[in-house]
Each structure stands twice: as C-alpha cells, then as structure tokens.
Design a protein around this motif. Sequence first.
Motif, PDB file in Angstrom:
ATOM      1  N   GLY A 286      10.226  23.813  -7.078  1.00  0.00           N
ATOM      2  CA  GLY A 286      10.367  22.459  -6.563  1.00  0.00           C
ATOM      3  C   GLY A 286       9.078  21.922  -5.953  1.00  0.00           C
ATOM      4  N   ASP A 287       8.244  22.813  -5.421  1.00  0.00           N
ATOM      5  CA  ASP A 287       6.986  22.377  -4.824  1.00  0.00           C
ATOM      6  C   ASP A 287       6.008  21.885  -5.886  1.00  0.00           C
ATOM      7  OD1 ASP A 287       7.574  23.014  -2.032  1.00  0.00           O
ATOM      8  OD2 ASP A 287       7.547  25.103  -2.713  1.00  0.00           O
ATOM      9  N   LEU A 288       6.114  22.430  -7.095  1.00  0.00           N
ATOM     10  CA  LEU A 288       5.244  21.954  -8.167  1.00  0.00           C
ATOM     11  C   LEU A 288       5.589  20.517  -8.534  1.00  0.00           C
ATOM     12  CD1 LEU A 288       3.000  22.430 -10.134  1.00  0.00           C
ATOM     13  CD2 LEU A 288       4.579  23.693 -11.615  1.00  0.00           C
ATOM     14  N   ARG A 289       6.860  20.190  -8.551  1.00  0.00           N
ATOM     15  CA  ARG A 289       7.262  18.791  -8.795  1.00  0.00           C
ATOM     16  C   ARG A 289       6.827  17.897  -7.641  1.00  0.00           C
ATOM     17  NH1 ARG A 289      10.031  18.034 -13.258  1.00  0.00           N
ATOM     18  NH2 ARG A 289      11.328  19.659 -14.181  1.00  0.00           N
ATOM     19  N   ARG A 290       6.908  18.405  -6.414  1.00  0.00           N
ATOM     20  CA  ARG A 290       6.421  17.632  -5.263  1.00  0.00           C
ATOM     21  C   ARG A 290       4.912  17.393  -5.384  1.00  0.00           C
ATOM     22  NH1 ARG A 290       7.091  20.973  -0.491  1.00  0.00           N
ATOM     23  NH2 ARG A 290       6.434  19.130   0.683  1.00  0.00           N
ATOM     24  N   ALA A 291       4.192  18.390  -5.871  1.00  0.00           N
ATOM     25  CA  ALA A 291       2.749  18.242  -6.049  1.00  0.00           C
ATOM     26  C   ALA A 291       2.436  17.162  -7.077  1.00  0.00           C
ATOM     27  CB  ALA A 291       2.141  19.573  -6.480  1.00  0.00           C
ATOM     28  N   LEU A 292       3.231  17.086  -8.136  1.00  0.00           N
ATOM     29  CA  LEU A 292       3.018  16.047  -9.143  1.00  0.00           C
ATOM     30  C   LEU A 292       3.284  14.660  -8.574  1.00  0.00           C
ATOM     31  CD1 LEU A 292       4.534  17.782 -12.293  1.00  0.00           C
ATOM     32  CD2 LEU A 292       2.172  16.989 -12.051  1.00  0.00           C
ATOM     33  N   ARG A 293       4.296  14.542  -7.718  1.00  0.00           N
ATOM     34  CA  ARG A 293       4.555  13.244  -7.087  1.00  0.00           C
ATOM     35  C   ARG A 293       3.416  12.879  -6.129  1.00  0.00           C
ATOM     36  NH1 ARG A 293       9.927  15.380  -7.038  1.00  0.00           N
ATOM     37  NH2 ARG A 293       9.778  15.986  -4.838  1.00  0.00           N
ATOM     38  N   LEU A 294       2.910  13.870  -5.416  1.00  0.00           N
ATOM     39  CA  LEU A 294       1.779  13.624  -4.523  1.00  0.00           C
ATOM     40  C   LEU A 294       0.558  13.177  -5.320  1.00  0.00           C
ATOM     41  CD1 LEU A 294       0.636  13.842  -1.605  1.00  0.00           C
ATOM     42  CD2 LEU A 294       0.008  16.202  -2.160  1.00  0.00           C
ATOM     43  N   TYR A 295       0.329  13.820  -6.441  1.00  0.00           N
ATOM     44  CA  TYR A 295      -0.769  13.443  -7.337  1.00  0.00           C
ATOM     45  C   TYR A 295      -0.634  11.988  -7.778  1.00  0.00           C
ATOM     46  CZ  TYR A 295      -2.977  13.084 -11.976  1.00  0.00           C
ATOM     47  OH  TYR A 295      -3.676  12.664 -13.078  1.00  0.00           O
ATOM     48  N   ALA A 296       0.571  11.593  -8.168  1.00  0.00           N
ATOM     49  CA  ALA A 296       0.788  10.218  -8.624  1.00  0.00           C
ATOM     50  C   ALA A 296       0.491   9.223  -7.495  1.00  0.00           C
ATOM     51  CB  ALA A 296       2.219  10.053  -9.131  1.00  0.00           C
ATOM     52  N   ARG A 297       0.941   9.527  -6.285  1.00  0.00           N
ATOM     53  CA  ARG A 297       0.678   8.622  -5.164  1.00  0.00           C
ATOM     54  C   ARG A 297      -0.816   8.553  -4.836  1.00  0.00           C
ATOM     55  NH1 ARG A 297       5.259  11.329  -3.077  1.00  0.00           N
ATOM     56  NH2 ARG A 297       3.979  12.478  -1.563  1.00  0.00           N
ATOM     57  N   ALA A 298      -1.498   9.704  -4.895  1.00  0.00           N
ATOM     58  CA  ALA A 298      -2.929   9.729  -4.607  1.00  0.00           C
ATOM     59  C   ALA A 298      -3.709   8.907  -5.626  1.00  0.00           C
ATOM     60  CB  ALA A 298      -3.439  11.170  -4.586  1.00  0.00           C
ATOM     61  N   MET A 299      -3.323   9.020  -6.892  1.00  0.00           N
ATOM     62  CA  MET A 299      -4.009   8.239  -7.919  1.00  0.00           C
ATOM     63  C   MET A 299      -3.693   6.747  -7.778  1.00  0.00           C
ATOM     64  SD  MET A 299      -5.895  10.420  -9.435  1.00  0.00           S
ATOM     65  CE  MET A 299      -6.091  10.940  -7.715  1.00  0.00           C
ATOM     66  N   GLY A 300      -2.501   6.439  -7.292  1.00  0.00           N
ATOM     67  CA  GLY A 300      -2.168   5.050  -7.007  1.00  0.00           C
ATOM     68  C   GLY A 300      -3.041   4.490  -5.901  1.00  0.00           C
ATOM     69  N   LEU A 301      -3.286   5.294  -4.861  1.00  0.00           N
ATOM     70  CA  LEU A 301      -4.168   4.862  -3.778  1.00  0.00           C
ATOM     71  C   LEU A 301      -5.587   4.642  -4.292  1.00  0.00           C
ATOM     72  CD1 LEU A 301      -3.082   7.195  -0.829  1.00  0.00           C
ATOM     73  CD2 LEU A 301      -2.696   4.731  -1.034  1.00  0.00           C
ATOM     74  N   MET A 302      -6.043   5.522  -5.174  1.00  0.00           N
ATOM     75  CA  MET A 302      -7.382   5.342  -5.727  1.00  0.00           C
ATOM     76  C   MET A 302      -7.467   4.052  -6.540  1.00  0.00           C
ATOM     77  SD  MET A 302      -9.705   7.921  -8.059  1.00  0.00           S
ATOM     78  CE  MET A 302      -8.691   7.732  -9.530  1.00  0.00           C
ATOM     79  N   ALA A 303      -6.425   3.763  -7.310  1.00  0.00           N
ATOM     80  CA  ALA A 303      -6.406   2.531  -8.093  1.00  0.00           C
ATOM     81  C   ALA A 303      -6.442   1.306  -7.179  1.00  0.00           C
ATOM     82  CB  ALA A 303      -5.172   2.498  -8.988  1.00  0.00           C
ATOM     83  N   LEU A 304      -5.702   1.357  -6.071  1.00  0.00           N
ATOM     84  CA  LEU A 304      -5.731   0.251  -5.116  1.00  0.00           C
ATOM     85  C   LEU A 304      -7.129   0.068  -4.529  1.00  0.00           C
ATOM     86  CD1 LEU A 304      -2.367   0.778  -3.193  1.00  0.00           C
ATOM     87  CD2 LEU A 304      -2.925  -1.092  -4.764  1.00  0.00           C
ATOM     88  N   ALA A 305      -7.793   1.184  -4.229  1.00  0.00           N
ATOM     89  CA  ALA A 305      -9.150   1.101  -3.688  1.00  0.00           C
ATOM     90  C   ALA A 305     -10.103   0.489  -4.712  1.00  0.00           C
ATOM     91  CB  ALA A 305      -9.634   2.492  -3.277  1.00  0.00           C
ATOM     92  N   LEU A 306      -9.955   0.868  -5.970  1.00  0.00           N
ATOM     93  CA  LEU A 306     -10.802   0.293  -7.018  1.00  0.00           C
ATOM     94  C   LEU A 306     -10.550  -1.217  -7.154  1.00  0.00           C
ATOM     95  CD1 LEU A 306     -10.498   3.030  -9.787  1.00  0.00           C
ATOM     96  CD2 LEU A 306     -12.531   2.497  -8.429  1.00  0.00           C
ATOM     97  N   GLY A 307      -9.278  -1.614  -7.079  1.00  0.00           N
ATOM     98  CA  GLY A 307      -8.954  -3.023  -7.149  1.00  0.00           C
ATOM     99  C   GLY A 307      -9.567  -3.805  -6.007  1.00  0.00           C
ATOM    100  N   ALA A 308      -9.532  -3.198  -4.811  1.00  0.00           N
ATOM    101  CA  ALA A 308     -10.135  -3.873  -3.649  1.00  0.00           C
ATOM    102  C   ALA A 308     -11.642  -4.018  -3.816  1.00  0.00           C
ATOM    103  CB  ALA A 308      -9.796  -3.095  -2.384  1.00  0.00           C
ATOM    104  N   LEU A 309     -12.289  -2.966  -4.318  1.00  0.00           N
ATOM    105  CA  LEU A 309     -13.740  -3.038  -4.552  1.00  0.00           C
ATOM    106  C   LEU A 309     -14.075  -4.091  -5.599  1.00  0.00           C
ATOM    107  CD1 LEU A 309     -14.735   0.737  -4.590  1.00  0.00           C
ATOM    108  CD2 LEU A 309     -15.419  -0.962  -2.893  1.00  0.00           C
ATOM    109  N   TRP A 310     -13.236  -4.206  -6.604  1.00  0.00           N
ATOM    110  CA  TRP A 310     -13.455  -5.190  -7.656  1.00  0.00           C
ATOM    111  C   TRP A 310     -13.414  -6.615  -7.087  1.00  0.00           C
ATOM    112  CZ3 TRP A 310     -10.028  -5.478 -12.701  1.00  0.00           C
ATOM    113  CH2 TRP A 310     -10.618  -6.349 -13.618  1.00  0.00           C
ATOM    114  N   LEU A 311     -12.517  -6.824  -6.142  1.00  0.00           N
ATOM    115  CA  LEU A 311     -12.334  -8.163  -5.590  1.00  0.00           C
ATOM    116  C   LEU A 311     -13.378  -8.529  -4.540  1.00  0.00           C
ATOM    117  CD1 LEU A 311      -8.452  -8.173  -5.231  1.00  0.00           C
ATOM    118  CD2 LEU A 311      -9.816  -9.358  -6.979  1.00  0.00           C
ATOM    119  N   VAL A 312     -14.017  -7.536  -3.980  1.00  0.00           N
ATOM    120  CA  VAL A 312     -14.996  -7.809  -2.912  1.00  0.00           C
ATOM    121  C   VAL A 312     -16.216  -8.554  -3.471  1.00  0.00           C
ATOM    122  CG1 VAL A 312     -16.626  -6.745  -1.322  1.00  0.00           C
ATOM    123  CG2 VAL A 312     -14.316  -5.862  -1.478  1.00  0.00           C
TER     124      VAL A 312
END
Length: 312
Positions: A286-312
């Motif tokens: 079950g922790d491996l599935r939790r790790a995959l969900r954490l990975y997805a959220r982390a990559m989402g945060l990175m995408a948000l950061a890239l979007g913010a940099l693009w708009l600056v």
Amino acid sequence: MSFAGMMLVGLAIDLALGWPGWLYERVGHPVTWLGAVIAWLERLANHGERSIRIGMGALCVALVLAVATGPALLVQWLLPDGIPGVILGGVLAWPLIALRSMHVHVAAVAAPLAAGDLAAARAAVAMIVGRDPNTLDEAGVARAAIESLAENTGDGIVAPVFWGVVAGLPGIAAYKAVNTLDSMIGHRSARYEAFGKVAARLDDLANLIPARLTGVLFALAAPRETGRALRVMMRDARAHRSPNAGWSEGAMAGALDVRLSGPRIYGDRVSEEPWLNGGARDPAAGDLRRALRLYARAMGLMALALGALWLV
C-alpha cells in the motif's frame, strides 16, 4: 522566449503520450542515439593507463556534449518568438522528460505486489533497479520501487526540467547527455572507474540543485507530513552513498513514514547502506501506491511553478 513555458508544454505532451512504442520502434529515442555514440567512443578510447583513461573519458564527455548541445543551440536560435516558439520548443523537449514512463514502470510493480503476486512484482522491479530481485520479500520489493521512484524523479524529470528552464533546449540536451554518460560509464568498476570519472563527477554536479528541489517537492506534496519529510531529509540525506539521491529518498521516507535504503544485495555482493528514517516501519504494498500518489502531487506542484514562471 519562456523556457519555463517550453518545459511545461513538454511535460504536458509527455503526460498525455509518453514515448509511444510505435515511435520507438521506428526511430528509437534521443537517449538511445546518445547511447550509441557513447558506446562507440568507449570502445574506441577506453584503453591504456589510468591517467590516459581519465583524459580520454573527459574527451568523450566533451564530444558527447557537443553532439547533444550543438543541434539544440541551432534549433533554439531558429525558433520563432512568442507562443509558437514555446510550443515548438516544448515538442522538442518532450522526448527528454520521463514523466509518464516513470509512473508506468513503478505502477507495474505496485499492481502485482498489491495482488500478492510476489514473483511478478520481483520481475517488474528488476526492470528498474540493479539489486537481485530474488532476495527481496514484499517489503524489499516495495522499498526498491519507492527508492527508484524517488531518485529517478530527480534525474529523470526535475533535473532535465530545471536545466531546461535555465538554458532552454541546450540546457535540457546537455543534462540528458551528462546523465546518459553517467548511466553508461560512470560506474565504480575496473572497466569504467577511470574512464567514467569525469562523467560521474559532472553528473553529481548537474544534479546538486535538482535533487534538493525534488526533496522539497515531495515534502510540500505531503502537507500533513511536510515537517517530518524535511527533518528526515536534512538529517539523513548526507548518509546516503550518493551525494544527491539521499535528498529525494529521505524526503519520500519521511513523507510516507517508512524506512528506505539499508543493506541490499547486488549479485554476490552485500552493500551495507545506512537507513533513511531508520526508526520507521518497513514499507508495504500500500505504501508503494501512496508513493505514486505523492509523486503525482509533486509533479503537479512543479507544473504549477512552471506556469507561474511563464506568467511572470
């Protein structure tokens, strides 16, 4: 031109498509093209005394970097301004980002492990780690897959995106060249230790900032566990055999509250590695599935950061 926008477009394309099998069968992949060049140079130049091998290895690094970055510099110079250039640059950056394949390879371990099929899980984890899968129980398989996910998020996604944001197409191309060099010749073995010395050191340097950013992303992606993730990362990362992998793995261990790293078997050799978050429990399926969900959220945060940099 917004390099952050280019990287965001590349991430979006890779998320949607990955690198399709039919395309790989027809043209291969830029990393395999670089790999063929590296293999040819290694066969040609990896001979002689240690000092000669180090020098020839450094020359190999320089040649491969020139092969990778020269065309990228030219193409970037030819890109149109504005949104068309961002989109075209993102399409060209797409093959060098492994967002989708990372999830696919780790999910291929998680599914049989959750179903209780240890043999299939061992076979799947053998595709992404170097340790002997036949020595791994459920916790060992889960640990190996989580560690691979944590480390490779750094050098397979965050690092190329980081260098792409810094320098555009030449930046991401140069990083992938260095990382491929390290994966092929940066080994501590009789054949490669001298020839791959420069490649290994350059890869350590190139991942210095991205590895720490990856750890921070994992910590922020677990808001209820951010404090523990950061504490474990800061406390244990430097004990890791790698100067960089311990940061992402430490943050992952703290975020999931499991222990990672520790002793492992490579062939007939036991590697006595220290634990990350050693006081915690062993990971389960079950922790491996939790790790995959954490990975997805982390990559989402990175995408948000890239979007913010693009708009600056």
